[in-house]
Scaffold this motif. Structure first.
Motif, PDB file in Angstrom:
ATOM      1  N   LEU A  11       0.849  -1.178   0.000  1.00 24.08           N
ATOM      2  CA  LEU A  11       0.000   0.000   0.000  1.00 24.08           C
ATOM      3  C   LEU A  11       0.889   1.234   0.000  1.00 24.08           C
ATOM      4  O   LEU A  11       1.751   1.374   0.873  1.00 24.08           O
ATOM      5  N   ASN A  12       0.670   2.112  -0.984  1.00 20.55           N
ATOM      6  CA  ASN A  12       1.428   3.360  -1.054  1.00 20.55           C
ATOM      7  C   ASN A  12       0.491   4.523  -0.771  1.00 20.55           C
ATOM      8  O   ASN A  12      -0.587   4.607  -1.359  1.00 20.55           O
ATOM      9  N   ILE A  13       0.900   5.394   0.140  1.00 21.61           N
ATOM     10  CA  ILE A  13       0.086   6.586   0.414  1.00 21.61           C
ATOM     11  C   ILE A  13       0.991   7.797   0.555  1.00 21.61           C
ATOM     12  O   ILE A  13       2.200   7.672   0.768  1.00 21.61           O
ATOM     13  N   GLN A  14       0.379   8.950   0.446  1.00 22.95           N
ATOM     14  CA  GLN A  14       1.119  10.200   0.559  1.00 22.95           C
ATOM     15  C   GLN A  14       1.249  10.599   2.024  1.00 22.95           C
ATOM     16  O   GLN A  14       0.321  10.388   2.829  1.00 22.95           O
ATOM     17  N   GLU A  15       2.370  11.169   2.353  1.00 24.16           N
ATOM     18  CA  GLU A  15       2.604  11.658   3.716  1.00 24.16           C
ATOM     19  C   GLU A  15       1.461  12.563   4.163  1.00 24.16           C
ATOM     20  O   GLU A  15       0.971  13.399   3.394  1.00 24.16           O
ATOM     21  N   GLY A  16       1.033  12.373   5.398  1.00 21.47           N
ATOM     22  CA  GLY A  16      -0.035  13.201   5.949  1.00 21.47           C
ATOM     23  C   GLY A  16      -1.410  12.575   5.825  1.00 21.47           C
ATOM     24  O   GLY A  16      -2.340  12.957   6.545  1.00 21.47           O
ATOM     25  N   LYS A  17      -1.552  11.613   4.918  1.00 19.72           N
ATOM     26  CA  LYS A  17      -2.834  10.936   4.736  1.00 19.72           C
ATOM     27  C   LYS A  17      -3.006   9.836   5.777  1.00 19.72           C
ATOM     28  O   LYS A  17      -2.062   9.479   6.485  1.00 19.72           O
ATOM     29  N   THR A  18      -4.218   9.297   5.831  1.00 15.44           N
ATOM     30  CA  THR A  18      -4.505   8.183   6.727  1.00 15.44           C
ATOM     31  C   THR A  18      -4.371   6.862   5.984  1.00 15.44           C
ATOM     32  O   THR A  18      -4.978   6.687   4.929  1.00 15.44           O
ATOM     33  N   ALA A  19      -3.574   5.980   6.532  1.00 14.95           N
ATOM     34  CA  ALA A  19      -3.429   4.638   5.956  1.00 14.95           C
ATOM     35  C   ALA A  19      -4.415   3.714   6.648  1.00 14.95           C
ATOM     36  O   ALA A  19      -4.547   3.747   7.880  1.00 14.95           O
ATOM     37  N   THR A  20      -5.097   2.891   5.870  1.00 16.89           N
ATOM     38  CA  THR A  20      -6.045   1.923   6.429  1.00 16.89           C
ATOM     39  C   THR A  20      -5.682   0.542   5.925  1.00 16.89           C
ATOM     40  O   THR A  20      -5.668   0.286   4.717  1.00 16.89           O
ATOM     41  N   LEU A  21      -5.385  -0.351   6.856  1.00 16.04           N
ATOM     42  CA  LEU A  21      -5.031  -1.719   6.529  1.00 16.04           C
ATOM     43  C   LEU A  21      -6.123  -2.639   7.050  1.00 16.04           C
ATOM     44  O   LEU A  21      -6.690  -2.406   8.120  1.00 16.04           O
ATOM     45  N   THR A  22      -6.389  -3.691   6.309  1.00 16.12           N
ATOM     46  CA  THR A  22      -7.490  -4.595   6.641  1.00 16.12           C
ATOM     47  C   THR A  22      -6.972  -5.985   6.976  1.00 16.12           C
ATOM     48  O   THR A  22      -6.054  -6.482   6.325  1.00 16.12           O
ATOM     49  N   CYS A  23      -7.589  -6.575   7.961  1.00 13.93           N
ATOM     50  CA  CYS A  23      -7.281  -7.939   8.355  1.00 13.93           C
ATOM     51  C   CYS A  23      -8.599  -8.709   8.458  1.00 13.93           C
ATOM     52  O   CYS A  23      -9.489  -8.300   9.215  1.00 13.93           O
ATOM     53  N   ASN A  24      -8.730  -9.770   7.689  1.00  9.54           N
ATOM     54  CA  ASN A  24      -9.927 -10.605   7.728  1.00  9.54           C
ATOM     55  C   ASN A  24      -9.552 -12.025   8.141  1.00  9.54           C
ATOM     56  O   ASN A  24      -8.528 -12.548   7.705  1.00  9.54           O
ATOM     57  N   TYR A  25     -10.376 -12.636   8.953  1.00  7.83           N
ATOM     58  CA  TYR A  25     -10.099 -13.990   9.406  1.00  7.83           C
ATOM     59  C   TYR A  25     -11.342 -14.859   9.208  1.00  7.83           C
ATOM     60  O   TYR A  25     -12.450 -14.361   9.043  1.00  7.83           O
ATOM     61  N   THR A  26     -11.132 -16.158   9.217  1.00  4.92           N
ATOM     62  CA  THR A  26     -12.227 -17.092   8.974  1.00  4.92           C
ATOM     63  C   THR A  26     -12.191 -18.198  10.011  1.00  4.92           C
ATOM     64  O   THR A  26     -11.178 -18.432  10.668  1.00  4.92           O
ATOM     65  N   ASN A  27     -13.307 -18.860  10.137  1.00  3.14           N
ATOM     66  CA  ASN A  27     -13.408 -20.116  10.872  1.00  3.14           C
ATOM     67  C   ASN A  27     -13.083 -20.048  12.348  1.00  3.14           C
ATOM     68  O   ASN A  27     -12.758 -21.064  12.951  1.00  3.14           O
ATOM     69  N   TYR A  28     -13.132 -18.890  12.921  1.00  5.67           N
ATOM     70  CA  TYR A  28     -12.763 -18.807  14.326  1.00  5.67           C
ATOM     71  C   TYR A  28     -13.290 -17.515  14.927  1.00  5.67           C
ATOM     72  O   TYR A  28     -13.529 -16.541  14.216  1.00  5.67           O
ATOM     73  N   SER A  29     -13.479 -17.503  16.216  1.00  3.59           N
ATOM     74  CA  SER A  29     -13.873 -16.285  16.939  1.00  3.59           C
ATOM     75  C   SER A  29     -12.832 -16.023  18.021  1.00  3.59           C
ATOM     76  O   SER A  29     -12.956 -16.529  19.146  1.00  3.59           O
ATOM     77  N   PRO A  30     -11.802 -15.275  17.706  1.00  8.95           N
ATOM     78  CA  PRO A  30     -10.720 -15.053  18.663  1.00  8.95           C
ATOM     79  C   PRO A  30     -11.153 -14.147  19.809  1.00  8.95           C
ATOM     80  O   PRO A  30     -12.016 -13.287  19.645  1.00  8.95           O
ATOM     81  N   ALA A  31     -10.520 -14.350  20.964  1.00 10.50           N
ATOM     82  CA  ALA A  31     -10.783 -13.486  22.109  1.00 10.50           C
ATOM     83  C   ALA A  31     -10.154 -12.115  21.899  1.00 10.50           C
ATOM     84  O   ALA A  31     -10.597 -11.124  22.474  1.00 10.50           O
ATOM     85  N   TYR A  32      -9.094 -12.076  21.090  1.00 12.93           N
ATOM     86  CA  TYR A  32      -8.447 -10.793  20.817  1.00 12.93           C
ATOM     87  C   TYR A  32      -7.642 -10.920  19.530  1.00 12.93           C
ATOM     88  O   TYR A  32      -7.393 -12.016  19.033  1.00 12.93           O
ATOM     89  N   LEU A  33      -7.260  -9.778  19.031  1.00 20.61           N
ATOM     90  CA  LEU A  33      -6.470  -9.720  17.801  1.00 20.61           C
ATOM     91  C   LEU A  33      -5.347  -8.712  18.042  1.00 20.61           C
ATOM     92  O   LEU A  33      -5.530  -7.710  18.721  1.00 20.61           O
ATOM     93  N   GLN A  34      -4.188  -9.013  17.481  1.00 22.02           N
ATOM     94  CA  GLN A  34      -3.011  -8.158  17.686  1.00 22.02           C
ATOM     95  C   GLN A  34      -2.514  -7.604  16.359  1.00 22.02           C
ATOM     96  O   GLN A  34      -2.696  -8.231  15.311  1.00 22.02           O
ATOM     97  N   TRP A  35      -1.864  -6.469  16.428  1.00 24.47           N
ATOM     98  CA  TRP A  35      -1.179  -5.883  15.276  1.00 24.47           C
ATOM     99  C   TRP A  35       0.289  -5.678  15.624  1.00 24.47           C
ATOM    100  O   TRP A  35       0.628  -5.217  16.728  1.00 24.47           O
ATOM    101  N   TYR A  36       1.145  -6.044  14.659  1.00 22.39           N
ATOM    102  CA  TYR A  36       2.586  -5.916  14.811  1.00 22.39           C
ATOM    103  C   TYR A  36       3.149  -5.124  13.638  1.00 22.39           C
ATOM    104  O   TYR A  36       2.589  -5.130  12.540  1.00 22.39           O
ATOM    105  N   ARG A  37       4.296  -4.515  13.877  1.00 21.37           N
ATOM    106  CA  ARG A  37       5.043  -3.841  12.821  1.00 21.37           C
ATOM    107  C   ARG A  37       6.359  -4.583  12.625  1.00 21.37           C
ATOM    108  O   ARG A  37       7.024  -4.961  13.589  1.00 21.37           O
ATOM    109  N   GLN A  38       6.730  -4.781  11.361  1.00 19.95           N
ATOM    110  CA  GLN A  38       8.009  -5.436  11.070  1.00 19.95           C
ATOM    111  C   GLN A  38       8.799  -4.609  10.078  1.00 19.95           C
ATOM    112  O   GLN A  38       8.317  -4.317   8.978  1.00 19.95           O
TER     113      GLN A  38
END
Lengths: 110, 118
Positions: A11-38
């Motif tokens: 995903l490429n965006i211009q500085e100052g804009k809002t970046a929106t990333l999506t995460c979709n999962y299937t077959n499960y109902s997790p108690a929580y979800l985490q986000w990491y940066r690498q």
């Protein structure tokens, strides 16, 4: 088995804009979800955790939402900066294991 | 304080050789995970240690892979008879699970070991 999809490989965006990333999962109902940066050549770094009973979580310029009906989490970076350029991974616990998404490589262009 | 460390940072080996990868978790962390990350791919779970419980080995791709954790601290991932498809970055992570506390499993990752099998 559990599967996680992240909206796009890159995903490429211009500085100052809002970046929106999506995460979709299937077959499960997790108690929580985490986000990491690498960053290249480094291990992932924990950013935020959101629980199933939370709709939204904020930390500085970061915001995460969690819709258990849609089985989706959105990760927003507001007022993005070139230093935000990295790969962002979502993850959830599935039984004893953790399942990570493939990641979205974000590039913030000056 | 010190984070998770891994050694070596890079390992080049010949097909058929055995390799050992080391992970030093954060002191006091009860849980330890091993993952594999191939070029451009997500993290693939390999094995999970929690306290003195039997490890969850369900992610190990073949019987050439094994891991141990001595004294509830340092862990070693061993790959026997390496194959070219084993080439990847091997990441270790540790977390602290508090009895009776909220479950968060925030993982702290090491820098990884880049394994290249020629």
């Amino acid at each position: 088995s559990q599967k996680i999809e992240q909206n796009s490989e890159a995903l490429n965006i211009q500085e100052g804009k809002t970046a929106t990333l999506t995460c979709n999962y299937t077959n499960y109902s997790p108690a929580y979800l985490q986000w990491y940066r690498q960053d290249p050549g480094r291990g992932p770094v924990f950013l935020l955790l959101i629980r199933e009973n939370e709709k939204e979580k904020r930390k500085e310029r970061l915001k995460v939402t969690f819709d258990t009906t849609l089985k989706q989490s959105l990760f927003h970076i507001t007022a993005s900066q070139p230093a935000d350029s990295a790969t962002y991974l979502c993850a959830l616990r599935y039984g004893q294991n953790f399942v990570f998404g493939p990641g979205t490589r974000l590039s913030v262009l000056p | 304080g010190a984070g998770v460390s891994q050694s070596p940072s890079n390992k080049v080996t010949e097909k058929g050789k055995d390799v050992e990868l080391r992970c030093d978790p954060i002191s006091g962390h009860t849980a330890l995970y091993w993952y594999r990350q191939s070029l451009g791919q997500g993290l693939e779970f390999l094995i999970y240690f929690q306290g003195n419980s039997a490890p969850d080995k369900s992610g190990l791709p073949s019987d050439r892979f094994s891991a141990e954790r001595t004294g509830g601290s340092v862990s070693t991932l061993t790959i026997q008879r390496t194959q070219q498809e084993d080439s990847a970055v091997y990441l270790c992570a540790s977390s602290l699970l508090l009895a009776g506390g909220p479950r968060t499993d925030t993982q702290y990752f090491g820098p990884g070991t880049r394994l290249t099998v020629l």
